[in-house]
Design an enzyme around this catalytic site. Structure first.
Site, PDB file in Angstrom:
ATOM      1  N   ASP A 452       0.830  -1.210   0.000  1.00  0.00           N
ATOM      2  CA  ASP A 452       0.000   0.000   0.000  1.00  0.00           C
ATOM      3  C   ASP A 452       0.872   1.271   0.000  1.00  0.00           C
ATOM      4  OD1 ASP A 452      -2.240   1.554   0.095  1.00  0.00           O
ATOM      5  OD2 ASP A 452      -3.048   0.676   1.934  1.00  0.00           O
ATOM      6  N   ASP A 513     -11.141   3.804  -0.977  1.00  0.00           N
ATOM      7  CA  ASP A 513     -11.570   2.882   0.075  1.00  0.00           C
ATOM      8  C   ASP A 513     -13.087   2.886   0.191  1.00  0.00           C
ATOM      9  OD1 ASP A 513      -8.867   2.855   0.527  1.00  0.00           O
ATOM     10  OD2 ASP A 513      -9.019   3.167   2.690  1.00  0.00           O
TER      11      ASP A 513
HETATM   12  C1  9PG Z   1      -4.654   1.070   5.938  1.00  0.00           C
HETATM   13  C2  9PG Z   1      -5.537   1.455   4.778  1.00  0.00           C
HETATM   14  C3  9PG Z   1      -6.238   0.238   4.150  1.00  0.00           C
HETATM   15  C4  9PG Z   1      -6.959   0.648   2.889  1.00  0.00           C
HETATM   16  C5  9PG Z   1      -5.999   1.329   1.943  1.00  0.00           C
HETATM   17  C6  9PG Z   1      -5.356   2.512   2.611  1.00  0.00           C
HETATM   18  O1  9PG Z   1      -5.685   9.616   3.014  1.00  0.00           O
HETATM   19  N1  9PG Z   1      -5.426   8.781   3.883  1.00  0.00           N
HETATM   20  O2  9PG Z   1      -5.038   9.111   5.044  1.00  0.00           O
HETATM   21  C7  9PG Z   1      -5.632   7.419   3.597  1.00  0.00           C
HETATM   22  C8  9PG Z   1      -5.653   6.514   4.627  1.00  0.00           C
HETATM   23  C9  9PG Z   1      -5.880   5.194   4.384  1.00  0.00           C
HETATM   24  C10 9PG Z   1      -6.065   4.762   3.096  1.00  0.00           C
HETATM   25  C11 9PG Z   1      -6.036   5.647   2.067  1.00  0.00           C
HETATM   26  C12 9PG Z   1      -5.813   6.991   2.292  1.00  0.00           C
HETATM   27  O3  9PG Z   1      -6.355   3.450   2.871  1.00  0.00           O
HETATM   28  O4  9PG Z   1      -6.637   1.736   0.776  1.00  0.00           O
HETATM   29  O5  9PG Z   1      -7.556  -0.465   2.263  1.00  0.00           O
HETATM   30  O6  9PG Z   1      -5.292  -0.756   3.843  1.00  0.00           O
HETATM   31  O7  9PG Z   1      -4.716   2.101   3.819  1.00  0.00           O
HETATM   32  O8  9PG Z   1      -4.006   2.173   6.475  1.00  0.00           O
END
Ligand code: 9PG
Length: 798
Positions: A452, A513
């Site tokens: 990720d 998400d």
């Molecule tokens: C875990 C998550 C999950 C999820 C992923 C990803 O902008 N943001 O702060 C942000 C946080 C989390 C995120 C995307 C953007 O999600 O897509 O499925 O694994 O990380 O932290």
């Protein structure tokens, strides 16, 4: 200078320093007066090449065999400029595909390093962008877009909005500035503010919704540079620019670089798979010839993910409770993967430092999962760093640097800080990420990795090796991870610039998400955030699952993100069904993400009805016609015949009555069809090519199994056992007066099937015991009530 095949004609006009492309596919836009330009910096001056069009030399090779079949090739060499920058331009026109490809090779034969800026491969200014020499006749533009010009924009990374725009629209920019921009915006792609002004990453489609012709412009790979596109839509002449982002990377004396292939493909918007020539060319460019790329080949891509219920509060015990529930459910609802998400690590960056709530460590937990016959999976974000981590403290020189030599911003994360990105051109940093991935896969024993926040390796900034573009760095990093774990480990890309991972990952998240809210609602700020395109929400996740459906099984397995079933979220049952239907029809993975022991049986039944997965690529009928597409078709075939699934979503905030019209899904309205709707069990026969007055709740969906009516024949019409309404049938036979159907479902089944029969049933037996039936509203249609375990043989005499 002309290249021509049956689809396209390219003409180069050295006297105008531009080229034209005429497309022969009906109504596809053509290009007039496209210019080329490479910008570079030297000693704080900006230079542009090529400019010596008078003294270019042409090497024409008539045809060559390439990975894209036989191509007519043309090679144009420009003399070096005063700084010793020499340019070659190569064109390749495929003979068997509607594709024209071209690229630049740039060589520094001077004595000083130069920094590459934007490398324009296509530039027509249209009406909107005025030029000094623009006499009406020579104005450069896209022609043949005078009906309803429309632009399909592809977002940079996994989470980023992809969809269509029209001249009246505004580009969907994030309004959250430095909090989120590094995560979602390619630094080289403009985020336009004005109406009709749009951008895209890697590729885009411009087309005319009235005339039904279109043109795809894009790059076949992102190995060398991130590609950006920009348009100004205008009926009188649209602008289009396409460039490779040099990112200021140095081209040193004695070195050269080739851009990725740029590509133009004319297309018919009404073709069932209009983007295929491009999608296949991209796949070939990455060595993907087999359409199933996934490592989980033999088993369904199903499972459970800890994220959307526990978030970072996950503990070993929670995982164990969920494993137990997965085992309890196994007979009825086989799930394969147990994926531990974010939350086991002490700090993002310190991947080998596990929280004490994972008492026995990751290797032990992986072993427990494996011992139960399940596939252990784990989340890693190997390229992003929490500034409070040991990693950031011990190795400040491993971080990408920004202004004032401070760590460059990789975006704000709910981990509570602005984050940093690892400089993968630092050999030790790269080795660390390889060691982390190797450890997770082989020392801990997780053969499934969700990788990720991968974009973090590609944020702008200063790196040790200043000769690499951001795209080259990311590609190199991803290849290094693949090399570290080996071919057998399944890699899911997430938070990843899409083009960089093609041919490396098995699966890819293609949308934002999911969330227990329909609209983005971070910190309860729904009013403010509801139009944020990339923030977590069920609607945003569904949106990209539909608009990027065409990537599935061409480049990787699409990951539509998790299915949330719990009645405790903000989603109502119609929204849950829409999410379930979208995920099922995506053909991609199905991961549940609730606390499984807490789920009520009727919600588990929804997941059960999606298994086994339908792994086909869906056809999104209105992907170019609606900002939020609403119609999907999937074609299926098995022993009970050939049938179609037609889904229609209602994205309005109020209920809607729709007609399901056969031509809208590409079927001939002159035939009659029998349909059964899955969620309501409603049965219909088409009248004038339509199932009329189908009411759909707000944010809800209908999904019809549609079969051509063969009067007087014995026909399977559907069931409430599986969303496909047919894949539950393993064998089907009939003779005069009787029919037999073998049904196969995991576990205990209490359901019904609907049949159309040539006569009235005299006797029905299920696994040799009498069974009940009931007359349906349509003539000759009957519903049989069935209870069985694993296998049922229904024998009907009529
Ligand atoms: C875990 C998550 C999950 C999820 C992923 C990803 O902008 N943001 O702060 C942000 C946080 C989390 C995120 C995307 C953007 O999600 O897509 O499925 O694994 O990380 O932290």
């Amino acid at each position: 200078m002309i290249l021509e095949n049956k689809y396209q004609q390219l003409t180069i006009h050295p006297e105008r320093k531009s080229w034209d492309l005429v497309n022969y596919i009906d109504h596809a836009p053509s290009i007039r007066g496209s210019e080329l330009a490479i910008n570079y910096h030297l000693d704080s001056n900006i230079y542009t090449v090529p400019n010596e069009w008078d003294s270019l030399s042409l090497n024409r090779v008539d045809t060559q065999d390439t990975s894209h079949g036989r191509c007519q090739m043309m090679d144009i060499e420009f003399p070096p400029d005063t700084n010793g920058i020499s340019v070659r331009l190569k064109f390749a026109l495929a003979e068997a595909h509607p594709l024209i490809l071209w690229k630049f090779a740039i060589e520094n034969i001077g004595v000083k390093p130069v920094q590459l800026g934007r490398i324009y491969l296509l530039q027509v200014n249209g009406k909107g962008i005025s030029t000094h020499k623009a006499s009406e006749k020579h104005r450069s533009m896209l022609t043949n877009l005078d009906g309803e010009p429309t632009f399909f924009s592809n977002g940079w990374g996994s989470w980023d909005y992809s969809g269509i725009y029209q001249p009246k629209d505004h580009f969907r920019r994030t309004r959250l500035g430095p909090i989120t921009t590094p995560m979602r915006v390619n630094a080289g792609t403009p985020q336009p503010k004005n109406r009709g002004h749009f951008s895209s990453d890697m590729f885009a489609v411009v087309g005319d919704r009235v005339k039904r012709g279109g043109l795809l412009a894009g790059f076949l790979s992102q190995k060398q540079h991130f590609g950006s596109l920009e348009t100004m839509l205008d009926r009188q002449g649209s602008a289009l620019r396409m460039w490779a982002n040099g990112d200021g990377a140095q081209l040193r004396p004695g070195t050269s670089i080739e851009t990725d292939w740029a590509c133009l493909q004319p297309l018919d918007l009404d073709s069932p798979t209009p983007l295929d020539p491009y999608l296949d060319a991209v796949a070939r460019e990455h060595g993907i010839d087999d359409k199933s790329v996934v490592n989980l080949k033999s088993s369904d891509y199903t499972g459970w993910c800890s994220w959307y219920h526990f978030y970072t509060d996950i503990q070993e015990e929670d995982v164990r409770r969920n494993i137990k529930k997965i085992l309890d459910l196994r007979q009825d609802m086989p799930l394969n993967i147990v994926q531990i998400d974010d939350g086991y690590e002490k700090r993002v960056g310190d991947w080998l430092d596990i929280k004490p709530t994972f008492t026995n460590g990751m290797a032990q937990l992986a072993e427990e999962i494996r011992d139960e016959g399940l596939i252990p999976g784990i989340w890693l974000a190997p390229f992003i760093v929490d500034p409070r981590s040991q990693l950031a403290r011990n190795h400040p020189d491993w971080l990408i640097r920004g202004r004032f030599n401070r760590p460059a911003n990789a975006g704000y994360s709910f981990w509570g800080r602005f984050t940093s990105g690892l400089d993968l051109t630092h050999p030790d940093a790269l080795e660390y990420t390889q060691d982390v991935a190797y450890t997770a896969a082989h020392r801990w024993g997780f053969p499934y990795l969700k990788l990720d926040f991968l974009y973090a390796a590609a944020i702008p900034g200063t790196r040790h090796d200043q000769t690499k573009s951001r795209a080259q760095v990311l590609r190199m990093g991803l290849k290094a991870l693949r090399k570290a774990v080996g071919e057998q480990v399944t890699l899911l890309g997430c938070g990843c610039p899409l083009g960089s991972a093609i041919g490396i990952v098995d699966a890819m998240r293609i949308g934002p998400d999911v969330d227990g809210h329909w609209l983005p609602n971070l910190y309860g700020l729904q009013a403010l955030l509801k139009n944020e395109p990339g923030l977590p929400s069920a609607r945003n996740a569904i949106h990209n699952t539909l608009t990027r459906a065409f990537m599935h099984r061409r480049w990787w397995i699409n990951d539509p993100d998790c299915l949330l079933l719990s009645p405790d979220t903000d989603l109502n049952i119609h929204e849950v069904r829409s999410l379930a239907t979208t995920i099922a029809l995506s053909g991609g993975s199905l991961l549940l993400s609730d606390d499984l022991p807490e789920l009520p049986q009727e919600r588990l039944e929804i997941a059960r009805s999606l298994l086994p997965l339908m792994q086909e690529q869906p056809q999104v009928m209105d992907w170019f016609d609606s900002a939020m597409p609403s119609r999907i078709r999937m074609d299926l075939e098995n022993p009970c015949g050939i049938w179609h699934l037609f889904a229609h979503f209602n994205w309005l905030d109020e209920p809607q009555d729709v007609n399901i019209s056969m031509p809208d899904y590409g079927l001939d309205p002159k035939s009659t069809y029998l349909g059964r709707e899955y969620w309501t069990g409603r049965l219909e026969q088409s009248v004038d090519g339509m199932f009329t007055m189908c009411s759909i709740p707000a944010h809800g969906v209908v999904i019809w199994a549609v079969r051509k009516n063969t009067p007087g024949a014995f026909q399977y019409l559907g069931s409430d056992m599986h969303i496909s309404q047919g894949l539950e049938v393993s064998k089907f036979e009939s003779d005069s007066g009787s029919a037999r159907i073998w049904l196969q479902r995991p576990g205990n089944v209490d359901g019904n099937v609907v049949l159309s029969l040539p006569g009235v049933p005299i006797e029905a037996r299920l696994n040799d015991l009498p069974c009940k039936w009931q007359v349906e509203d349509l003539p000759n249609c009957f519903k049989f009530m069935l209870k069985f375990r694993n296998q049922g043989l229904l024998n009907v005499r009529y």
